[in-house]
Scaffold this active site. Structure first.
Site, mmCIF file in Angstrom:
data_model
loop_
_atom_site.group_PDB
_atom_site.id
_atom_site.type_symbol
_atom_site.label_atom_id
_atom_site.label_comp_id
_atom_site.label_asym_id
_atom_site.label_seq_id
_atom_site.Cartn_x
_atom_site.Cartn_y
_atom_site.Cartn_z
ATOM 1 N N GLU A 168 -8.481 -3.768 -8.740
ATOM 2 C CA GLU A 168 -8.402 -3.846 -7.273
ATOM 3 C C GLU A 168 -7.040 -4.381 -6.841
ATOM 4 O O GLU A 168 -6.438 -3.890 -5.887
ATOM 5 C CB GLU A 168 -9.518 -4.729 -6.708
ATOM 6 N N HIS A 194 -6.038 3.666 -7.250
ATOM 7 C CA HIS A 194 -6.939 3.725 -8.414
ATOM 8 C C HIS A 194 -6.644 4.963 -9.260
ATOM 9 O O HIS A 194 -6.684 4.919 -10.482
ATOM 10 C CB HIS A 194 -8.398 3.746 -7.963
ATOM 11 N N HIS A 205 -5.014 2.652 -0.926
ATOM 12 C CA HIS A 205 -5.644 1.805 -1.950
ATOM 13 C C HIS A 205 -6.455 2.670 -2.921
ATOM 14 O O HIS A 205 -6.340 2.522 -4.138
ATOM 15 C CB HIS A 205 -6.532 0.752 -1.271
ATOM 16 N N GLU A 206 -7.242 3.596 -2.360
ATOM 17 C CA GLU A 206 -8.050 4.462 -3.227
ATOM 18 C C GLU A 206 -7.151 5.333 -4.105
ATOM 19 O O GLU A 206 -7.444 5.558 -5.280
ATOM 20 C CB GLU A 206 -8.976 5.357 -2.391
ATOM 21 N N ASP A 230 -4.335 -2.440 -4.573
ATOM 22 C CA ASP A 230 -3.768 -3.057 -3.361
ATOM 23 C C ASP A 230 -2.236 -3.025 -3.408
ATOM 24 O O ASP A 230 -1.588 -2.729 -2.402
ATOM 25 C CB ASP A 230 -4.236 -4.519 -3.236
#
Ligand SMILES: [Zn+2]
Length: 421
Positions: A358, A284, A280-281, A362
């Site tokens: 976000e 970004h 997930h990070e 995801d």
């Protein structure tokens, strides 16, 4: 605009912002209280009712403190410092102690910051030693609490004084475009800070140890090479020193990028879940959220500095703050105080963009790791951090940088892409 018109405008904005925050806070408290005894259907298998009730009580405790803080700091202290003559009194004292010149400018800026720091301390202490402790999260000792403040102040002096001196010099030497030069200095300063933060600043507050060899490290290295991502290192941070809340983050810029896991996260999640959180990070980064965020910040800083450049020459600005003569230290401090009252209407927009990112991160995690593992990791994080699953929809729309858990997990389970907004 006259000084008194400026004052009235400011007071109206402050009161409107405070009324709006209180109304949202009360809505949030009511909503959480009303849903205290029912776990949302999607979470029944993941979150026991006791954990759900604990999250509600924790949220309510934090909400009550936030309301008190809004009234005391965002309304009372702010009005006292601005239209109440607080800034003017601090500035007069600085002038008496240091005469004219750089020392006086610095004393005015730091004097206002010191008042804000001292006024906020009881709230910080209450949050740490009463609320966090009551819900079993606090690990900060009074000694550590004080040491953090001392280090924070030292850092703000060490970094802030050189930057302020440059700004004062621009004001004196660069003519009416000083704010444009200041913008350039601000960008250089921000980029420098992001670069040196992981290696020089973060270690002042925490210990970082390289992630051990083993299954987790193997999984992560695989994930990184699958996504074509290079990091300077994988570290575990002793987050448990302050609190039992868990987290993971990226830090740094360009070649100084580091991946940091809180030790508290490592204790609770399985290697597959940690991999999903990291994916997930990575999402970004892969979607370019970080450079975009920096670009938006720089554009915003340019607009604000242009505004400050105008206010600096505007007598009404000084009259509204009760200041006799224009000078840069007071202008900077006054501007920093006034600004939040006028930016609060933009908060929902910033939250909206953050939530959209976000969802994108995801979706990236679901594609490059496992959606099921991310769902179970999120459920554990919500449970262990006692984050509410039932926020008031309007409160969430305004403040939340992350989508509500129910929506997020629903998207992951159905494998949907981010909603287009
Ligand atoms: Zn995220």
């Amino acid at each position: 605009m006259t000084g008194s018109a400026f004052t009235s405008l400011f007071v109206v904005f402050v009161l409107a912002a405070v009324a709006w925050r209180i109304w949202l806070g009360v809505r949030q408290a009511r909503h959480v209280q009303r849903h205290r005894d029912h776990v949302p259907p999607d979470f029944e298998a993941l979150i026991p009712i006791e954990a759900h009730r604990k999250a509600a009580d924790y949220t309510l405790d934090k909400q009550r403190l936030a309301l008190a803080e809004t009234v005391a700091i965002d309304a009372a202290l702010l009005l006292f410092l601005t239209v109440g003559g607080g800034l003017a009194a601090i500035d007069a004292l600085a002038a008496r102690l240091f005469g004219e010149g750089t020392l006086r400018e610095l004393a005015t800026v730091y004097g206002v910051m010191a008042v804000g720091l001292v006024a906020g301390l009881p709230f910080d202490a209450w949050r740490t030693f009463v609320i966090e402790a009551r819900h079993g999260f606090n690990r900060t000792t009074p000694g550590l609490f004080v040491a953090d403040i001392v280090k924070g102040v030292a850092l703000s002096l060490a970094l802030g004084i050189p930057l302020l001196m440059i700004v004062f010099w621009f004001v004196r030497a660069a003519g009416s475009l000083w704010w444009l030069y200041t913008w350039g200095a601000w960008i250089a300063f921000t980029l420098l800070l992001v670069t040196v933060f992981p290696r020089w600043i973060a270690p002042l507050f925490n210990r970082f140890t390289p992630l051990e060899e083993g299954e987790l490290r193997r999984r992560i290295e695989n994930l990184l090479s699958r996504c074509g991502f290079r990091a300077e290192g994988l570290f575990v941070m002793d987050g448990s020193k302050r609190s039992s809340h868990g987290n993971a983050y990226f830090t740094g810029f360009g070649r100084t990028k580091r991946i940091v896991f809180f030790d508290t996260l490592m204790q609770r999640l399985t290697p597959a879940e940690i991999e999903a959180v990291l994916a997930h990070e990575l999402g970004h980064f892969a979607r370019g959220h970080i450079p975009r965020l920096l670009a938006v910040r720089f554009a915003l800083a340019l607009a604000l500095l242009a505004l400050l450049g105008w206010l600096y020459r505007e007598p009404a600005f000084y009259q509204a703050l009760g200041l006799n003569e224009p000078h840069i230290g007071a202008a900077l401090a006054g501007f920093a105080l006034l600004l939040p009252a006028f930016t609060f209407p933009f908060q929902p927009l910033a939250s909206l963009i953050a939530r959209k990112q976000e969802f994108e991160a995801d979706a990236f995690a679901a594609a490059n790791a496992s959606a099921t593992d991310l769902v179970s990791a999120l459920a554990k994080l919500y449970r262990d951090n006692a984050s509410t699953l039932t926020p008031d929809p309007l409160h969430s729309l305004v403040y939340d940088s992350h989508p509500p858990a129910v929506l997020r997990i629903d998207h992951l389970r159905r494998g949907r892409e981010a909603p287009s907004i």
